[in-house]
Scaffold this active site. Structure first.
Site, PDB file in Angstrom:
ATOM      1  N   CYS A 105      30.750  40.513  42.280  1.00 28.99           N
ATOM      2  CA  CYS A 105      31.526  39.735  43.248  1.00 28.99           C
ATOM      3  C   CYS A 105      31.994  40.637  44.390  1.00 28.99           C
ATOM      4  O   CYS A 105      32.988  41.364  44.248  1.00 28.99           O
ATOM      5  CB  CYS A 105      32.729  39.076  42.566  1.00 28.99           C
ATOM      6  SG  CYS A 105      33.749  38.101  43.712  1.00 28.99           S
ATOM      7  N   CYS A 157      35.699  40.010  45.553  1.00 25.77           N
ATOM      8  CA  CYS A 157      36.756  40.480  44.664  1.00 25.77           C
ATOM      9  C   CYS A 157      36.834  42.000  44.626  1.00 25.77           C
ATOM     10  O   CYS A 157      37.916  42.584  44.708  1.00 25.77           O
ATOM     11  CB  CYS A 157      36.522  39.965  43.243  1.00 25.77           C
ATOM     12  SG  CYS A 157      36.440  38.174  43.116  1.00 25.77           S
ATOM     13  N   ASP A 158      35.685  42.629  44.469  1.00 26.60           N
ATOM     14  CA  ASP A 158      35.666  44.054  44.153  1.00 26.60           C
ATOM     15  C   ASP A 158      35.329  44.952  45.336  1.00 26.60           C
ATOM     16  O   ASP A 158      35.488  46.178  45.243  1.00 26.60           O
ATOM     17  CB  ASP A 158      34.655  44.305  43.030  1.00 26.60           C
ATOM     18  CG  ASP A 158      34.985  43.499  41.777  1.00 26.60           C
ATOM     19  OD1 ASP A 158      36.165  43.168  41.606  1.00 26.60           O
ATOM     20  OD2 ASP A 158      34.063  43.193  40.997  1.00 26.60           O
TER      21      ASP A 158
END
Length: 536
Positions: A348, A351-352
């Site tokens: 992701c 997200c990361d």
């Protein structure tokens, strides 16, 4: 800091505070502390029931606790933000304000009772990124649990503010949850999934509650767009309808921007998923949450009852079943991928991505998702190498044009990733086989895998007909190879895996199942294998 429109909306929410609250801040002389000071005072200016105290004694600075103004003792101060809760976490902040002030979380009575009955003390630390659309689910669940049980405390930590902690704990993906100082959960989780880990007896009780549930006219497996659509159409036909959901939204929950859902100019995955769930719950649909199907028992003859076994041990019965199990991210399947998952291997970018600021990363995959990931990451990291195993990118031309315009992106075609390498702690590089047949090495710190989806159909092998790729074979009515069992969405052979197509697929499958019900007499007979399994 807050825009006028946001202030106006927030003022309306704060008018509903049942009790006064205090935002107790622990600050220092840093720029983030000044930013937190500004936010908290802006919020307090919108309601006479919100006060700010800067007498906090927390070691994490900046941070603030939300507590009732009339609270006594630590048990009434279970929600802490070591973060400036903007972006995706602003909703978490507002919900925490309302819940600490007395508004009950929207959980079922059984879940509330289960939270309150948990023995022991639980100190959660939840590491997030403000750009992460997966994080609020975990934060909001743990915050609500903290409000309901004085022995539970949750601290939400923005990894960008506390980079020393992130480095010390080797956190390279979010959400990342620690419990009492030890790793507890990685990735999205709702309250029932968290409770299942804390309460070992929860699966047995869940199965017990479902043991005597009456057969359904129509049982939908999956709570994504296809499943939600099927449930709504079935309920509107007046059918006894059940839906088994591990999480509403399915793969949509992991989608950031959505700009092709007709009539909605722009939204995101979590918002659309919440809307799908709210729409389903408007109808008389039995929602069986946080459950996963494990086995299908087709009816012995048309008109009989199909059986669906759940991992919890429960078995459900229905005259018709709609399989809408969706898909999951495809893995590379190369050495090093599992070993370094969440330690340099990620799935992701939204997200990361922030954890790779200033680093070198690779993106595996040249379709729309891979190219979009590379574009997003290029604004954060030092350099992106995109690897496409074929001779050309498959992404839309507008995305390719954008990608090639970015100075810190290299595109490698005919590049097959064969190994991800590391030092035992983190990713340090990867090896790929080029069009020349030789192996080549890249030094880097992260690999984002974006190579498409696989259908969630492993549990169906030996029942309905599947393709070699695992897709459920359906006809133009959504019917599978077994009478009375239908399928819809990304798990099927329907071409073009799109949200709008899945929603139409779900409606079509429900209408087809309804047509089957009115044409095939019910026998009420259960498959012998269901009875045998239930007896065990």
């Amino acid at each position: 800091m807050l825009q006028d429109t946001i202030k106006a909306q927030l003022k309306g929410y704060l008018a509903n505070l049942a009790h006064p609250v205090v935002l107790e801040a622990s600050l220092d002389d840093s720029a983030p502390s000044r930013e937190m000071h500004e936010l908290l005072h802006e919020v307090a200016a919108l309601s006479d029931k919100v006060q700010v105290s800067e007498q906090g004694v927390a070691t994490r600075r900046p941070s603030f606790v939300i507590r009732r103004a009339d609270a006594t003792g630590q048990g009434m101060a279970g929600v802490t933000f070591a973060a400036i809760p903007m972006g995706h976490e602003f909703t978490s902040f507002v919900l925490a304000l309302l819940q600490v002030a007395g508004h009950a979380p929207k959980f079922s009575d059984d879940v509330i009772a289960q939270i309150r009955a948990l023995p022991g003390k639980y100190a959660f630390e939840t590491y997030v990124a403000l750009s992460c659309q997966n994080c609020p689910d975990v934060v909001q669940a743990l915050n609500a649990m903290s409000v309901l049980n004085p022995n539970i405390h949750n601290t939400t930590i923005d990894g960008a503010l506390f980079q020393d902690e992130v480095a010390a704990r080797n956190i390279m993906s979010v959400p990342q949850v620690y419990l009492n100082g030890e790793p507890f959960e990685t990735g999205r989780a709702d309250v029932e999934q968290i409770l299942a880990k804390l309460d070992a007896d929860a699966p047995r009780r869940a199965a017990e509650r479902l043991k005597d549930i009456a057969p359904f006219d129509m049982l939908i497996i999956g709570g994504g767009p296809a499943g939600a659509s099927a449930a709504i159409y079935a309920a509107r036909k007046g059918l006894r309808t059940g839906i088994v959901v591990e999480r509403f939204g399915g793969q949509v929950m992991d989608t950031d921007g959505i700009e092709n859902f007709i009539s909605v100019k722009e939204t995101d995955g979590p918002k659309l998923s919440a809307a799908l769930e709210a729409h389903v719950r408007q109808y008389d649909v039995d929602v069986i949450s946080s459950q996963r199907a494990s086995e299908l028992f087709p009816a012995a003859q048309p008109g009989g009852l199909h059986g669906v076994a759940l991992e919890s041990g429960a078995i459900l019965h229905a005259r018709t079943v709609i399989l809408a199990t969706g898909a999951h991210w495809r893995h590379l399947g190369v050495p090093g991928e599992e070993e370094y998952r969440n330690r340099g291997v990620a799935y992701c970018p939204h997200c990361d991505g922030p954890f790779y600021k200033g680093k070198r990363v690779a993106v595996a995959g040249g379709g729309n998702s891979g190219v979009e990931a590379a574009i997003d990451l290029a604004g954060i990291v030092a350099h992106v190498t995109l690897l496409q195993r074929g001779s050309h990118l498959k992404a839309d031309k507008v995305l390719q044009d954008k990608l090639y315009s970015m100075p810190n992106v290299t595109v490698l075609t005919e590049a097959l990733t064969t190994r991800i390498e590391g030092n035992g702690k983190n990713v340090t590089g990867l090896t790929y086989r080029g069009g020349d047949g030789a192996d080549h090495h890249l030094d880097l710190e992260g690999v984002f895998v974006q190579i498409g989806l696989l259908p969630n159909t492993g549990w169906l092998k030996g029942t309905v007909r599947l393709t070699d790729f695992g897709e459920i074979v359906v006809n133009d009515h959504g019917a599978t190879s077994i009478p009375g069992i239908f399928a819809a969405g990304d798990a099927t052979t329907t071409p073009y895996k799109q949200i709008v197509i899945a929603i139409g697929d779900g409606a079509k499958a429900a209408l087809s199942a309804f047509d089957y019900l009115i044409r095939v007499p019910a026998t009420g007979e259960k498959h012998a294998a269901v009875l045998e399994t239930a007896a065990k």
